[in-house]
Design an enzyme around this catalytic site. Structure first.
Site, mmCIF file in Angstrom:
data_model
loop_
_atom_site.group_PDB
_atom_site.id
_atom_site.type_symbol
_atom_site.label_atom_id
_atom_site.label_comp_id
_atom_site.label_asym_id
_atom_site.label_seq_id
_atom_site.Cartn_x
_atom_site.Cartn_y
_atom_site.Cartn_z
ATOM 1 N N SER A 47 2.507 -7.452 -0.415
ATOM 2 C CA SER A 47 2.735 -8.617 0.653
ATOM 3 C C SER A 47 1.982 -9.954 0.526
ATOM 4 O O SER A 47 2.474 -10.711 1.039
ATOM 5 C CB SER A 47 3.200 -7.898 2.056
ATOM 6 O OG SER A 47 1.964 -7.726 2.537
ATOM 7 N N THR B 246 0.822 -1.279 -0.018
ATOM 8 C CA THR B 246 -0.284 0.079 -0.226
ATOM 9 C C THR B 246 0.729 1.264 -0.021
ATOM 10 O O THR B 246 0.756 2.305 -0.831
ATOM 11 C CB THR B 246 -0.952 -0.060 1.333
ATOM 12 O OG1 THR B 246 -1.922 -1.231 1.093
ATOM 13 C CG2 THR B 246 -1.735 1.356 1.212
ATOM 14 N N ASP C 63 -0.018 -6.692 4.758
ATOM 15 C CA ASP C 63 -0.850 -7.931 4.727
ATOM 16 C C ASP C 63 -0.117 -9.409 5.335
ATOM 17 O O ASP C 63 -0.493 -10.291 6.136
ATOM 18 C CB ASP C 63 -1.137 -8.609 3.377
ATOM 19 C CG ASP C 63 -2.373 -7.683 2.717
ATOM 20 O OD1 ASP C 63 -2.869 -6.973 3.608
ATOM 21 O OD2 ASP C 63 -2.707 -7.906 1.786
#
Length: 339
Positions: A57, A14, A87
């Protein structure tokens, strides 16, 4: 005065997304972009930025993290900061902690809010991570602290940190131990040093592990009235469906449904099977309850006790042990240190 040299390694996530033509966030930003978004970094450190990958991830692999650890070992820097997705940060950070034994700080950070949102946390987290990597107390205690995760102005031990919410900005916590330090103004305020005995035991057994063959580990969650059908399928398959080990997320202090216990005992005879608390942490019981699915019976039957490790981290540790070629007694010794 010479500023510390900090190497930033960007993996994606992100923190490194940008909107496409339709407004959906896509991987795209590299390490240079992340550093450029935080001009203050140049005032506190000499920054070297390197883009390792542009992968979320959720799609990272054990092989990629082993390669990242090798890259980190080869760097000449006063501190390392890894940016990635949230994640799997609790897993990748723990794996790096198992693989790295360095005298310089290694910090993993990420973002919960993407760069297109109001007040994205990525720049602040990157600045905090670099502050931590340059802090005198952290640098003095780098080996004792191990790999750290820095999120929302708190510093966590990679072995303990968990993602406890899927979307909130305060998504990370060390529920068993609390943070190691906090960032206030431009300061890092020390709070505690982690207990590292179990990590030391694991590293001693693992030795100078080179990336070996991937060793898939099944993660099996025990729940109300679970019959064990997936385990039956694994045992029936000649190749065990490709799995070389299993982690059983058990109930309470280390219990399983009685109807599934015989199947799990057979699984433990076929491959290393580690019991870990589905509650997410806390040392398991060893000798309190009796009965066929109690901790006493399961341990006697050959299931390996995973101690206080969250099932996700137990899976990382077991895969690392199997990849390193450890035999069953060595694996038992590694996990015993966590209880």
């Amino acid at each position: 005065m010479t500023k510390p040299r900090i190497h930033v390694l960007a993996l994606g996530g992100t923190i490194a997304t940008r909107p496409d033509a339709a407004g959906a966030m896509q991987m795209g930003l590299g390490a240079d972009d992340l550093v450029a978004a935080v001009p203050t970094l140049g005032k506190i450190a000499e920054i070297e930025a390197e883009t390792v990958s542009r992968v979320g991830s959720h799609s990272l692999s054990f092989d990629q993290i082993h390669a990242l650890a090798s890259r980190i070992r080869a760097l000449e820097a006063d501190g390392i900061v890894v940016t990635q997705g949230t994640d799997t940060l609790e897993e990748t950070g723990f794996l790096l902690d198992l693989l790295l034994d360095l005298d310089v700080p290694v910090v993993v950070t990420a973002a919960m809010r993407n760069p297109a949102l109001t007040s994205p946390d990525g720049p602040g987290n990157l600045l905090a991570a670099v502050r931590v990597a340059t802090d005198p107390w952290v640098r003095t205690h780098a080996k004792a602290l191990g790999v750290m995760a820095v999120m929302l102005d708190e510093v966590y031990a990679a072995a303990d940190v968990l993602k406890v919410h899927p979307t909130r900005i305060n998504a990370f916590a060390s529920t068993q131990t609390g943070p190691l330090a906090a960032l206030v103004e431009d300061r890092v305020v020390p709070l505690s040093l982690p207990v590292r005995d179990a990590i030391v035991t694991a590293r001693r057994r693992l030795g100078n592990t080179v990336p070996g063959k991937a060793s898939p580990v099944a993660l099996l969650w025990m729940a109300l009235d679970e019959p064990g059908g997936l385990v039956e399928a694994m045992l029936a398959a000649p190749d065990r469906l490709g799995y070389r080990g299993a982690v059983i997320a058990a109930m309470g202090g280390g219990h399983t449904p009685e109807r599934a216990t015989d199947i799990l005992v057979r699984l433990a005879a076929a491959m290393p099977a580690v019991v870990s608390p589905r509650a997410g942490g806390g040392p398991l019981l060893e000798k309190t309850y009796g009965g066929p699915s109690s901790e006493i019976a399961l341990r006697k039957a050959g299931l390996i006790w995973g101690g206080r490790l969250h099932p996700l981290k137990a899976r990382v540790l077991l895969e690392t042990c199997l990849r390193a070629g450890l035999d069953r007694p060595a694996i038992i010794d590694v996990f015993a240190a966590w209880n």
